[in-house]
Design an enzyme around this catalytic site. Structure first.
Site, PDB file in Angstrom:
ATOM      1  N   ASN A   1       9.450   4.856   0.611  1.00 27.51           N
ATOM      2  CA  ASN A   1       9.925   5.938  -0.251  1.00 27.51           C
ATOM      3  C   ASN A   1       8.766   6.695  -0.898  1.00 27.51           C
ATOM      4  OD1 ASN A   1      12.650   5.656   0.236  1.00 27.51           O
ATOM      5  ND2 ASN A   1      13.029   4.343  -1.532  1.00 27.51           N
TER       6      ASN A   1
ATOM      7  N   GLU B   1       0.825  -1.223   0.000  1.00 23.62           N
ATOM      8  CA  GLU B   1       0.000   0.000   0.000  1.00 23.62           C
ATOM      9  C   GLU B   1       0.854   1.265   0.000  1.00 23.62           C
ATOM     10  OE1 GLU B   1      -3.661   0.240   2.135  1.00 23.62           O
ATOM     11  OE2 GLU B   1      -3.769  -1.941   2.335  1.00 23.62           O
TER      12      GLU B   1
END
Length: 387
Positions: free
Chosen positions: A375, A371
């Site tokens: 990053n 999900e």
């Protein structure tokens, strides 16, 4: 002066309904799920009896209105329940999480009246849902979809495949994202409601995973899959909006899962350090151990406050995109760190499956990946900061 006299409730203060569901979820996790955790992890499969119990407890349709046989609760209530389930088993936690924060939310926000009448009672009482967005070439670049849908008059035909689909083995109702006009890029993406028995639909390879092993993660195949016209969720070409808005809510659910994992690891460490004796006393009496426990508890509380704040903002109809990204990012970092520290405190016992902390450590890792990777969360946060 009246405003000064008014006392604001702490962020972690729960309403009576929220506390009741929290307690019920905790009791269910301890009494029904906990005895089966190790076996489910080893067999990489949720106990079928547990699945029905989730429905019987009302945990699969927390936000679904009572008119559709749901619990009539709030988004925040689903978050506190996911946290309590994940405190015992993250696989069971994400099973409930995907149903509530992704699938049910997508129906509640985007389905028309007829779709709600047909599907919400099923999702609340008996049928598991799955959310099918990711593909081999579209992970962080979520809208680089290769799955296509063609308009055949009274129905659509979908061709393609999906990877990493949570709940795929148990699900009967799938939200599938496909591009009806690839030349239009993301503006061609459309969300479809696909039932398991639709012609051309199948569940394929089940992944053998590091953590959350009892949660099924499978490939989905769509080979000339026929989907009725009335099964478009939202509007044709608006699937990217359905996906973005639903995933923003889903990230808060993953945050709840992560703080549950971290809290479960800390609970285990607290119990163990009180019992384990070295040099004639419990290791919890050593200041070095006490400091580690204190830091773990503090990190968990910071993550919980971020998750609860994002959930409250969402529930109140306020902007929560940045806060959801922060909650997901930080809680997954905390879960990984705290579970690792728990293993350290257990010493050699922490590295064997007889004790619970090695599983918490394995389960925590996924939080930085699914999900939206860490990053990608940092990317979202920085963009909003620099607007």
């Amino acid at each position: 002066m009246e405003q000064l006299d008014q006392k604001m409730s702490p962020l972690t203060t729960l309403s009576e309904d929220e506390k009741m569901l929290q307690d019920a979820a905790r009791d269910f996790a301890e009494s029904a799920i906990k005895p089966k955790v190790r076996e489910m992890d080893e067999q990489a499969k949720l106990d079928p009896d547990l699945i029905q119990q989730f429905f019987d407890m009302g945990l699969m349709g927390v936000e679904i209105p009572e008119t559709y046989s749901g619990g009539g609760g709030s988004f925040f209530m689903s978050i506190v329940a996911i946290e309590q389930i994940s405190r015992v088993d993250a696989s069971a936690g994400v099973f409930m999480d995907v149903q509530n924060t992704l699938v049910n939310n997508a129906f509640l926000n985007w389905a028309d009246d007829e779709q709600k009448q047909r599907y919400l009672p099923q999702l609340a009482t008996e049928k598991v849902g799955a959310y099918c967005l990711s593909e081999a070439g579209s992970g962080s670049d979520a809208f680089a979809l290769k799955t296509t849908a063609s308009d055949e008059g009274d129905h659509f035909v979908i061709n393609g495949s999906k990877l990493w689909i949570t709940n795929a083995n148990e699900a009967d109702i799938f939200l599938v994202f496909a591009n009806i006009n690839p030349d239009a890029g993301y503006k061609g993406i459309t969300a479809f409601i696909v039932e398991r028995d639709f012609e051309g639909f199948s569940v394929s390879k089940k992944e053998n995973k590091l953590g959350i092993r009892a949660s099924s993660t499978c490939e989905i195949l769509l080979e000339d899959c026929k989907v009725p016209k009335e099964n478009v969720l939202g509007e044709v070409g608006k699937g990217y909006k359905v996906a973005i808005e639903t995933l923003n809510e889903g990230r808060i659910g993953i945050g709840a899962q992560m703080i549950g994992i971290a809290q479960g690891a800390l609970d285990s460490a607290l119990d163990y350090t009180k019992e384990r004796k070295q040099f004639g006393k419990a290791i919890s009496e050593f200041q070095g151990v006490q400091f580690q426990l204190a830091k773990m508890a503090t990190d968990i509380e910071t993550a919980r406050l971020l998750v609860y704040n994002a959930a409250r903002l969402k529930e109140n109809g306020q902007d929560f995109l940045k806060e959801a990204a922060m909650a997901k990012y930080h809680s997954s970092e905390v879960a990984e760190t705290v579970t690792s520290q728990a293993i350290d405190l257990f010493g050699g016992y922490g590295y064997v499956k007889e004790y619970p902390v090695e599983k918490y450590y394995r389960d925590a890792k996924i939080g930085k990946i699914y999900e939206g990777t860490s990053n990608m969360q940092l990317n979202t946060i920085s963009k909003l900061l620099l607007k």
